[in-house]
Scaffold this motif. Structure first.
Motif, mmCIF file in Angstrom:
data_model
loop_
_atom_site.group_PDB
_atom_site.id
_atom_site.type_symbol
_atom_site.label_atom_id
_atom_site.label_comp_id
_atom_site.label_asym_id
_atom_site.label_seq_id
_atom_site.Cartn_x
_atom_site.Cartn_y
_atom_site.Cartn_z
ATOM 1 N N ASP A 173 14.340 5.487 6.816
ATOM 2 C CA ASP A 173 13.019 4.895 6.581
ATOM 3 C C ASP A 173 13.122 3.882 5.444
ATOM 4 O O ASP A 173 14.089 3.869 4.674
ATOM 5 N N ILE A 174 12.101 3.039 5.352
ATOM 6 C CA ILE A 174 12.057 2.017 4.313
ATOM 7 C C ILE A 174 11.329 2.581 3.101
ATOM 8 O O ILE A 174 10.202 3.066 3.218
ATOM 9 N N TYR A 175 11.969 2.518 1.951
ATOM 10 C CA TYR A 175 11.335 2.896 0.701
ATOM 11 C C TYR A 175 10.880 1.605 0.023
ATOM 12 O O TYR A 175 11.687 0.859 -0.517
ATOM 13 N N LEU A 176 9.581 1.361 0.108
ATOM 14 C CA LEU A 176 9.060 0.044 -0.237
ATOM 15 C C LEU A 176 9.166 -0.243 -1.730
ATOM 16 O O LEU A 176 8.791 0.580 -2.578
ATOM 17 N N HIS A 177 9.633 -1.435 -2.016
ATOM 18 C CA HIS A 177 9.554 -1.980 -3.368
ATOM 19 C C HIS A 177 8.069 -2.183 -3.699
ATOM 20 O O HIS A 177 7.256 -2.430 -2.802
ATOM 21 N N PRO A 178 7.675 -2.098 -4.979
ATOM 22 C CA PRO A 178 6.257 -2.301 -5.321
ATOM 23 C C PRO A 178 5.655 -3.603 -4.813
ATOM 24 O O PRO A 178 4.468 -3.642 -4.462
ATOM 25 N N VAL A 179 6.451 -4.660 -4.734
ATOM 26 C CA VAL A 179 5.933 -5.923 -4.199
ATOM 27 C C VAL A 179 5.613 -5.778 -2.717
ATOM 28 O O VAL A 179 4.582 -6.273 -2.237
ATOM 29 N N ALA A 180 6.478 -5.084 -1.974
ATOM 30 C CA ALA A 180 6.232 -4.862 -0.551
ATOM 31 C C ALA A 180 5.005 -3.982 -0.348
ATOM 32 O O ALA A 180 4.202 -4.211 0.572
ATOM 33 N N PHE A 181 4.852 -2.973 -1.209
ATOM 34 C CA PHE A 181 3.671 -2.107 -1.089
ATOM 35 C C PHE A 181 2.394 -2.887 -1.381
ATOM 36 O O PHE A 181 1.367 -2.688 -0.729
ATOM 37 N N ALA A 182 2.449 -3.796 -2.348
ATOM 38 C CA ALA A 182 1.285 -4.638 -2.628
ATOM 39 C C ALA A 182 0.967 -5.517 -1.424
ATOM 40 O O ALA A 182 -0.212 -5.723 -1.089
ATOM 41 N N GLY A 183 2.003 -6.039 -0.747
ATOM 42 C CA GLY A 183 1.772 -6.819 0.461
ATOM 43 C C GLY A 183 1.147 -5.982 1.563
ATOM 44 O O GLY A 183 0.246 -6.442 2.276
ATOM 45 N N TRP A 184 1.642 -4.737 1.715
ATOM 46 C CA TRP A 184 1.045 -3.817 2.692
ATOM 47 C C TRP A 184 -0.419 -3.563 2.348
ATOM 48 O O TRP A 184 -1.287 -3.574 3.233
ATOM 49 N N ALA A 185 -0.703 -3.340 1.060
ATOM 50 C CA ALA A 185 -2.082 -3.107 0.633
ATOM 51 C C ALA A 185 -2.945 -4.337 0.887
ATOM 52 O O ALA A 185 -4.116 -4.226 1.258
ATOM 53 N N GLY A 186 -2.365 -5.531 0.691
ATOM 54 C CA GLY A 186 -3.102 -6.761 0.982
ATOM 55 C C GLY A 186 -3.456 -6.867 2.449
ATOM 56 O O GLY A 186 -4.560 -7.309 2.804
#
Length: 271
Positions: free
Chosen positions: A158-171
């Motif tokens: 699975d992908i363990y999201l970097h905080p920047v990626a998680f912010a993009g997901w949240a966006g």
């Protein structure tokens, strides 16, 4: 406004609450997920709301600066951001442009955040002890970008999201919520601009579907579903209800609802 009319003390007095909420939200998002997440999600939220704000200015609709909503709890550290429109909207074209610009600009910042963040993310085995494992629902658009960046993942990885990626997901999550074709959400503005008073039929169907999702798939939606039931059927009419949208705006409206379908996930968080 002339130079003589400008009162710095009055201006900064009005802006104080906005600045304080911005700082508070920066701190809560930093506390929840760190500096890179905080910078990225704040940029996405600010771009979304400024899109609305400057389009309101274009059409001479009175509107506040963005109010950021801090929340010192995971997973997001914020309830998002809003502006309050105080003036009457002149016509359907203005209503469409004001509703559409926020999600479009927010998406333009979310997608690069997802791409950059995925390059910074790790691919690791799913832990055997999943008690501390927070899974995220994957909208179609997010899954498509992830496959382009990382390819197909092996079984059990699975992908363990970097905080920047998680912010993009949240966006992407925020964009989809705002594009719900209901009431005074951005999607509700767009739907009213497209269909006028007939949009109430779409609002009703949309709220019913959302309530079913909340009851059967994800109880976490219940509070939002109640708010939609309370406020989702009402939409103030623009001053001019007779001017229709041009073909370019109609096509863009269809594209925006396609964006909604590929960005929305019925079960966003999986514990």
């Amino acid at each position: 406004m002339s130079l003589e009319e400008f009162n710095p003390a009055n201006f900064f007095g009005k802006a104080r609450i906005h600045v304080l909420l911005f700082i508070a939200t920066f701190l809560t998002t930093y506390y929840v997920n760190g500096l890179w997440y905080s910078i990225t999600i704040m940029t996405i939220l600010l771009s979304h709301e400024l899109g609305h704000f400057f389009m309101c200015r274009k059409y001479h609709v009175a509107a506040t600066m963005p109010y950021f909503l801090p929340l010192p709890f995971p997973p997001f550290g914020t309830f998002g951001a809003v502006i309050k429109m105080k003036g009457l909207i002149p016509d359907k074209r203005a209503l469409f442009d004001i509703g559409a610009t926020g999600p479009l600009i927010g998406l333009l910042f979310s997608i690069p955040a997802i791409i950059i963040g995925l390059f910074l993310s790790d691919v690791r085995p799913v832990p055997s002890d999943s008690s501390q494992y927070l899974g995220l629902g994957e909208p179609i658009l997010f899954s498509f970008i992830a496959k382009l960046v990382l390819g197909n993942l092996p079984e059990g990885m699975d992908i363990y999201l970097h905080p920047v990626a998680f912010a993009g997901w949240a966006g992407l999550f925020v964009t989809a919520l705002n594009l719900l074709p209901i009431g005074q959400l951005d999607g509700g503005h767009i739907m009213y601009a497209l269909l006028g008073k007939k949009s109430k039929i779409v609002y009703t169907i949309g709220i019913l579907i959302f309530c079913v999702i909340a009851i059967l798939l994800y109880p976490g939606w219940m509070v939002f579903a109640v708010l939609l039931l309370l406020f989702g059927f009402r939409h103030p009419a623009p001053i001019d209800e007779h001017t229709t949208l041009d073909p370019k705006r109609r096509i863009l409206g269809i594209i925006l609802f396609i964006i909604f379908f590929v960005s929305f996930t019925p079960v966003p968080l999986k514990l």
